[in-house]
Design a protein around this motif. Sequence first.
Motif, PDB file in Angstrom:
ATOM      1  N   GLU A  21      83.487  -5.790 -33.256  1.00  0.00           N
ATOM      2  CA  GLU A  21      84.043  -5.413 -34.543  1.00  0.00           C
ATOM      3  C   GLU A  21      85.470  -5.900 -34.696  1.00  0.00           C
ATOM      4  O   GLU A  21      85.921  -6.141 -35.806  1.00  0.00           O
ATOM      5  N   ASP A  22      86.189  -6.049 -33.592  1.00  0.00           N
ATOM      6  CA  ASP A  22      87.595  -6.436 -33.649  1.00  0.00           C
ATOM      7  C   ASP A  22      87.861  -7.587 -32.684  1.00  0.00           C
ATOM      8  O   ASP A  22      88.168  -7.369 -31.510  1.00  0.00           O
ATOM      9  N   PRO A  23      87.759  -8.831 -33.149  1.00  0.00           N
ATOM     10  CA  PRO A  23      88.004  -9.984 -32.273  1.00  0.00           C
ATOM     11  C   PRO A  23      89.412  -9.996 -31.701  1.00  0.00           C
ATOM     12  O   PRO A  23      89.620 -10.441 -30.567  1.00  0.00           O
ATOM     13  N   LYS A  24      90.411  -9.504 -32.478  1.00  0.00           N
ATOM     14  CA  LYS A  24      91.788  -9.498 -31.981  1.00  0.00           C
ATOM     15  C   LYS A  24      91.914  -8.595 -30.764  1.00  0.00           C
ATOM     16  O   LYS A  24      92.592  -8.935 -29.785  1.00  0.00           O
ATOM     17  N   MET A  25      91.243  -7.452 -30.813  1.00  0.00           N
ATOM     18  CA  MET A  25      91.260  -6.544 -29.666  1.00  0.00           C
ATOM     19  C   MET A  25      90.588  -7.198 -28.461  1.00  0.00           C
ATOM     20  O   MET A  25      91.046  -7.060 -27.323  1.00  0.00           O
ATOM     21  N   MET A  26      89.510  -7.951 -28.718  1.00  0.00           N
ATOM     22  CA  MET A  26      88.804  -8.631 -27.631  1.00  0.00           C
ATOM     23  C   MET A  26      89.684  -9.705 -26.998  1.00  0.00           C
ATOM     24  O   MET A  26      89.687  -9.873 -25.773  1.00  0.00           O
ATOM     25  N   LEU A  27      90.429 -10.425 -27.824  1.00  0.00           N
ATOM     26  CA  LEU A  27      91.332 -11.447 -27.286  1.00  0.00           C
ATOM     27  C   LEU A  27      92.372 -10.822 -26.358  1.00  0.00           C
ATOM     28  O   LEU A  27      92.613 -11.316 -25.251  1.00  0.00           O
ATOM     29  N   ASN A  28      92.993  -9.754 -26.820  1.00  0.00           N
ATOM     30  CA  ASN A  28      94.001  -9.079 -25.988  1.00  0.00           C
ATOM     31  C   ASN A  28      93.369  -8.520 -24.722  1.00  0.00           C
ATOM     32  O   ASN A  28      93.964  -8.588 -23.632  1.00  0.00           O
ATOM     33  N   HIS A  29      92.164  -7.982 -24.855  1.00  0.00           N
ATOM     34  CA  HIS A  29      91.469  -7.422 -23.694  1.00  0.00           C
ATOM     35  C   HIS A  29      91.134  -8.531 -22.692  1.00  0.00           C
ATOM     36  O   HIS A  29      91.292  -8.350 -21.476  1.00  0.00           O
ATOM     37  N   THR A  30      90.687  -9.678 -23.195  1.00  0.00           N
ATOM     38  CA  THR A  30      90.347 -10.800 -22.318  1.00  0.00           C
ATOM     39  C   THR A  30      91.575 -11.306 -21.584  1.00  0.00           C
ATOM     40  O   THR A  30      91.525 -11.600 -20.384  1.00  0.00           O
ATOM     41  N   ILE A  31      92.703 -11.395 -22.290  1.00  0.00           N
ATOM     42  CA  ILE A  31      93.932 -11.866 -21.662  1.00  0.00           C
ATOM     43  C   ILE A  31      94.370 -10.906 -20.572  1.00  0.00           C
ATOM     44  O   ILE A  31      94.781 -11.324 -19.477  1.00  0.00           O
ATOM     45  N   ARG A  32      94.288  -9.598 -20.872  1.00  0.00           N
ATOM     46  CA  ARG A  32      94.666  -8.617 -19.846  1.00  0.00           C
ATOM     47  C   ARG A  32      93.757  -8.712 -18.623  1.00  0.00           C
ATOM     48  O   ARG A  32      94.230  -8.624 -17.481  1.00  0.00           O
ATOM     49  N   ASN A  33      92.461  -8.918 -18.849  1.00  0.00           N
ATOM     50  CA  ASN A  33      91.536  -9.073 -17.727  1.00  0.00           C
ATOM     51  C   ASN A  33      91.872 -10.303 -16.891  1.00  0.00           C
ATOM     52  O   ASN A  33      91.827 -10.264 -15.653  1.00  0.00           O
ATOM     53  N   MET A  34      92.200 -11.393 -17.581  1.00  0.00           N
ATOM     54  CA  MET A  34      92.549 -12.616 -16.856  1.00  0.00           C
ATOM     55  C   MET A  34      93.837 -12.427 -16.066  1.00  0.00           C
ATOM     56  O   MET A  34      93.974 -12.930 -14.941  1.00  0.00           O
ATOM     57  N   GLU A  35      94.791 -11.715 -16.638  1.00  0.00           N
ATOM     58  CA  GLU A  35      96.036 -11.442 -15.920  1.00  0.00           C
ATOM     59  C   GLU A  35      95.765 -10.620 -14.665  1.00  0.00           C
ATOM     60  O   GLU A  35      96.337 -10.888 -13.599  1.00  0.00           O
ATOM     61  N   ASP A  36      94.870  -9.628 -14.796  1.00  0.00           N
ATOM     62  CA  ASP A  36      94.508  -8.819 -13.624  1.00  0.00           C
ATOM     63  C   ASP A  36      93.829  -9.674 -12.564  1.00  0.00           C
ATOM     64  O   ASP A  36      94.121  -9.536 -11.363  1.00  0.00           O
ATOM     65  N   GLU A  37      92.916 -10.538 -13.004  1.00  0.00           N
ATOM     66  CA  GLU A  37      92.207 -11.373 -12.041  1.00  0.00           C
ATOM     67  C   GLU A  37      93.157 -12.372 -11.372  1.00  0.00           C
ATOM     68  O   GLU A  37      93.027 -12.660 -10.180  1.00  0.00           O
ATOM     69  N   LEU A  38      94.103 -12.894 -12.140  1.00  0.00           N
ATOM     70  CA  LEU A  38      95.095 -13.804 -11.557  1.00  0.00           C
ATOM     71  C   LEU A  38      95.930 -13.087 -10.507  1.00  0.00           C
ATOM     72  O   LEU A  38      96.227 -13.649  -9.446  1.00  0.00           O
ATOM     73  N   HIS A  39      96.319 -11.859 -10.814  1.00  0.00           N
ATOM     74  CA  HIS A  39      97.105 -11.081  -9.852  1.00  0.00           C
ATOM     75  C   HIS A  39      96.298 -10.859  -8.572  1.00  0.00           C
ATOM     76  O   HIS A  39      96.827 -11.032  -7.452  1.00  0.00           O
ATOM     77  N   LYS A  40      95.031 -10.487  -8.728  1.00  0.00           N
ATOM     78  CA  LYS A  40      94.181 -10.280  -7.552  1.00  0.00           C
ATOM     79  C   LYS A  40      93.990 -11.580  -6.768  1.00  0.00           C
ATOM     80  O   LYS A  40      93.992 -11.572  -5.526  1.00  0.00           O
ATOM     81  N   ALA A  41      93.794 -12.674  -7.487  1.00  0.00           N
ATOM     82  CA  ALA A  41      93.571 -13.957  -6.828  1.00  0.00           C
ATOM     83  C   ALA A  41      94.803 -14.404  -6.044  1.00  0.00           C
ATOM     84  O   ALA A  41      94.693 -14.888  -4.906  1.00  0.00           O
ATOM     85  N   ARG A  42      95.965 -14.256  -6.645  1.00  0.00           N
ATOM     86  CA  ARG A  42      97.195 -14.626  -5.937  1.00  0.00           C
ATOM     87  C   ARG A  42      97.399 -13.751  -4.708  1.00  0.00           C
ATOM     88  O   ARG A  42      97.853 -14.237  -3.660  1.00  0.00           O
ATOM     89  N   HIS A  43      97.070 -12.479  -4.845  1.00  0.00           N
ATOM     90  CA  HIS A  43      97.183 -11.573  -3.695  1.00  0.00           C
ATOM     91  C   HIS A  43      96.194 -11.986  -2.609  1.00  0.00           C
ATOM     92  O   HIS A  43      96.523 -11.930  -1.408  1.00  0.00           O
ATOM     93  N   ALA A  44      94.994 -12.401  -3.004  1.00  0.00           N
ATOM     94  CA  ALA A  44      93.993 -12.854  -2.032  1.00  0.00           C
ATOM     95  C   ALA A  44      94.473 -14.102  -1.298  1.00  0.00           C
ATOM     96  O   ALA A  44      94.228 -14.250  -0.088  1.00  0.00           O
ATOM     97  N   ILE A  45      95.160 -14.991  -2.007  1.00  0.00           N
ATOM     98  CA  ILE A  45      95.694 -16.200  -1.363  1.00  0.00           C
ATOM     99  C   ILE A  45      96.724 -15.814  -0.314  1.00  0.00           C
ATOM    100  O   ILE A  45      96.732 -16.361   0.810  1.00  0.00           O
ATOM    101  N   VAL A  46      97.610 -14.881  -0.665  1.00  0.00           N
ATOM    102  CA  VAL A  46      98.630 -14.441   0.292  1.00  0.00           C
ATOM    103  C   VAL A  46      97.975 -13.841   1.531  1.00  0.00           C
ATOM    104  O   VAL A  46      98.370 -14.133   2.677  1.00  0.00           O
TER     105      VAL A  46
END
Length: 215
Positions: A21-46
């Motif tokens: 119903e709200d594509p703008k909310m989905m975009l923000n949600h997707t970006i937040r998810n990607m940021e979380d995954e990036l944080h986890k991935a960088r931590h996994a590399i360390v």
Amino acid sequence: MFKRICNIVSAAIHEGLDQLEDPKMMLNHTIRNMEDELHKARHAIVKQQTLAASFERNKEEAQALEDKRRRQAEQAFNAGEENLARKALGEMKHYEARASYYSEQAEIAFVQVAELKEQVALLERRYQELKDRKQALIARANIADVKERIVTALHSIDSESFFREFQRLEDRILEKEIRAKTAASSCFDEMSYARFEYADEVEKELERMRSEKIS
């Protein structure tokens, strides 16, 4: 892991928007998810780098002990102490095996670190692409919302009743225009008739006015 993440993100971008119903909310949600995954991935590399470095240190320690037992075995053998030499050689083989194991594990860990870095770099590019497209997508979503509201408003209007109301107003204006024209015409006709009816008396009045002027 990262392939799954990229697939999920790609699906969310290309397919999920139409189902929300709200594509703008989905975009923000997707970006937040990607940021979380990036944080986890960088931590996994360390963590993987730390593990690889630990294997490397263990390998070097095992190699040092292997060399030390080799020298001890040679010294004992040269001194005629074969039992001591045998014991030292057994420990040497033990540390040799440990050094080989840690070397293999360190190599595997470093390869995994390189793979993780490549996958994180891909995820970072996808993340940046989405951020760059976010404003344009939100703008498109806003335009789509406005168009949808306009279409809804147009469908909600009874165009036939509005047409009839405007026609009624136009008829009333036309009626007023006709009455005004008729009134003006009547006034003109009445005055014309008055001039014709009292023409003789008007001439007498003019004659009187001339006489008074002469005297």
